[in-house]
Design a protein around this motif. Structure first.
Motif, short mmCIF file in Angstrom:
data_model
loop_
_atom_site.label_atom_id
_atom_site.label_comp_id
_atom_site.label_asym_id
_atom_site.label_seq_id
_atom_site.Cartn_x
_atom_site.Cartn_y
_atom_site.Cartn_z
N PRO A 77 22.04 -28.95 8.97
CA PRO A 77 20.79 -28.95 9.73
C PRO A 77 19.79 -29.93 9.12
N ALA A 78 18.63 -30.03 9.72
CA ALA A 78 17.56 -30.85 9.16
C ALA A 78 16.77 -30.01 8.15
N TYR A 79 16.10 -30.68 7.25
CA TYR A 79 15.32 -30.02 6.20
C TYR A 79 14.24 -29.11 6.80
N GLN A 80 14.24 -27.87 6.36
CA GLN A 80 13.28 -26.85 6.80
C GLN A 80 13.28 -26.66 8.31
N LEU A 81 14.43 -26.85 8.92
CA LEU A 81 14.58 -26.59 10.35
C LEU A 81 15.89 -25.85 10.53
N ASN A 82 15.83 -24.54 10.39
CA ASN A 82 17.02 -23.69 10.53
C ASN A 82 18.02 -23.88 9.39
N ASP A 83 17.54 -24.39 8.23
CA ASP A 83 18.45 -24.56 7.10
C ASP A 83 18.27 -23.42 6.10
N GLY A 84 18.98 -23.49 4.96
CA GLY A 84 18.84 -22.50 3.90
C GLY A 84 18.06 -23.10 2.75
N ARG A 85 17.52 -22.28 1.91
CA ARG A 85 16.75 -22.79 0.78
C ARG A 85 17.64 -23.06 -0.43
N ASP A 86 18.87 -22.53 -0.42
CA ASP A 86 19.82 -22.86 -1.49
C ASP A 86 20.35 -24.26 -1.24
N LEU A 87 20.67 -25.00 -2.31
CA LEU A 87 21.08 -26.40 -2.20
C LEU A 87 22.28 -26.60 -1.27
N PRO A 88 23.34 -25.76 -1.35
CA PRO A 88 24.49 -25.99 -0.46
C PRO A 88 24.14 -25.97 1.03
N HIS A 89 23.11 -25.22 1.42
CA HIS A 89 22.78 -25.10 2.84
C HIS A 89 21.45 -25.75 3.20
N GLN A 90 20.89 -26.51 2.26
CA GLN A 90 19.65 -27.22 2.53
C GLN A 90 19.92 -28.41 3.44
N GLY A 91 19.01 -28.66 4.38
CA GLY A 91 19.19 -29.76 5.31
C GLY A 91 18.64 -31.07 4.79
N PHE A 92 18.83 -32.13 5.57
CA PHE A 92 18.40 -33.47 5.18
C PHE A 92 17.08 -33.87 5.85
N LYS A 93 16.19 -34.44 5.05
CA LYS A 93 14.89 -34.89 5.57
C LYS A 93 15.04 -36.06 6.53
N ILE A 94 16.06 -36.90 6.30
CA ILE A 94 16.25 -38.07 7.15
C ILE A 94 16.54 -37.68 8.60
N PHE A 95 17.12 -36.51 8.82
CA PHE A 95 17.39 -36.07 10.19
C PHE A 95 16.09 -35.83 10.94
N ARG A 96 15.10 -35.27 10.25
CA ARG A 96 13.79 -35.05 10.88
C ARG A 96 13.15 -36.40 11.23
N ARG A 97 13.30 -37.37 10.35
CA ARG A 97 12.72 -38.68 10.61
C ARG A 97 13.40 -39.36 11.79
N LEU A 98 14.72 -39.19 11.89
CA LEU A 98 15.44 -39.76 13.03
C LEU A 98 14.94 -39.15 14.34
N MET A 99 14.75 -37.85 14.36
CA MET A 99 14.26 -37.20 15.58
C MET A 99 12.83 -37.62 15.89
N GLY A 100 12.01 -37.73 14.84
CA GLY A 100 10.62 -38.12 15.03
C GLY A 100 10.46 -39.54 15.55
#
Length: 206
Positions: free
Chosen positions: A131-154
């Motif tokens: 998932p994207a960072y802080q968008l339906n992701d987990g706070r643990d590293l294995p399930h943390q999302g990527f910030k670049i995905f949010r930038r791509l959508m934005g």
């Protein structure tokens, strides 16, 4: 266009209790990763719809057992029936292994795709495993999302963002549907059918 999105867990509805009629009307199948390659090959056998996939962080087996009859769209901008689909598989790097990336490594993958994105005038669907960072992701590293995905959508405002990785069976109350600015976000865990033209895909679940 009716799209079947799948990820993370092989659907018993489609595999164990399969009937060819269950794929009738499906125009495109998109896997967001971490699925048995034989499952993807099985679906490809019983439909004329293309089966596209990105790698999940547990898909190292694909090198020995590739999904036959399927199309890998990792690091590609794939166009089908005029719909532009950008594929970026893998998860956040949390241990040595393939299909795992740091935030910077994922950003470098995106940088290489910018010429294709520019040439096509953007993209309509972003397909990832994580998932994207802080968008339906987990706070643990294995399930943390990527910030670049949010930038791509934005920046490009795709109509859909499809991902997997965060299982809805985890009990973390992960959403099937969400929204980020103008983009409809869908967690493809197990299976989900939606109409590409739908303004509110949450109402299109079979």
């Amino acid at each position: 266009m009716k799209i079947l999105a799948i990820a993370d867990e092989e659907s018993k509805y489609l595999w164990d209790y399969f009937e060819k009629s269950k794929l009738e009307g499906i125009d495109l199948i998109i896997s967001c990763g971490d699925l048995d390659p034989r499952y993807l090959s099985f679906l490809a056998t019983f439909t004329s719809a293309p089966v596209l996939y990105v790698h999940g962080n547990h898909d190292d087996k694909y090198e020995k057992i590739p999904p036959e009859g399927c199309i890998c769209i990792d690091d590609k901008l794939f166009v089908y029936e005029g719909i532009r689909i950008l594929g970026l598989g893998g998860s956040m790097r949390y241990k040595p292994g393939v299909h795992q990336y740091t935030e910077w490594e994922m950003q470098k993958r995106v940088l290489k795709l910018y010429p294709k994105i520019w040439f096509r005038g953007g993209f309509d669907i972003l397909v990832t495993h994580s998932p994207a960072y802080q968008l339906n992701d987990g706070r643990d590293l294995p399930h943390q999302g990527f910030k670049i995905f949010r930038r791509l959508m934005g920046k490009y405002h795709p109509k859909y963002f499809l991902h997997g990785h965060v299982h809805m069976s985890y009990g973390r109350k992960h959403k099937r549907y969400d929204k980020y600015e103008e983009t409809n976000v869908i967690n493809a865990f197990d299976r989900c059918v939606f109409e590409f033209e739908a303004e509110e895909p949450g109402k299109e679940l079979e």
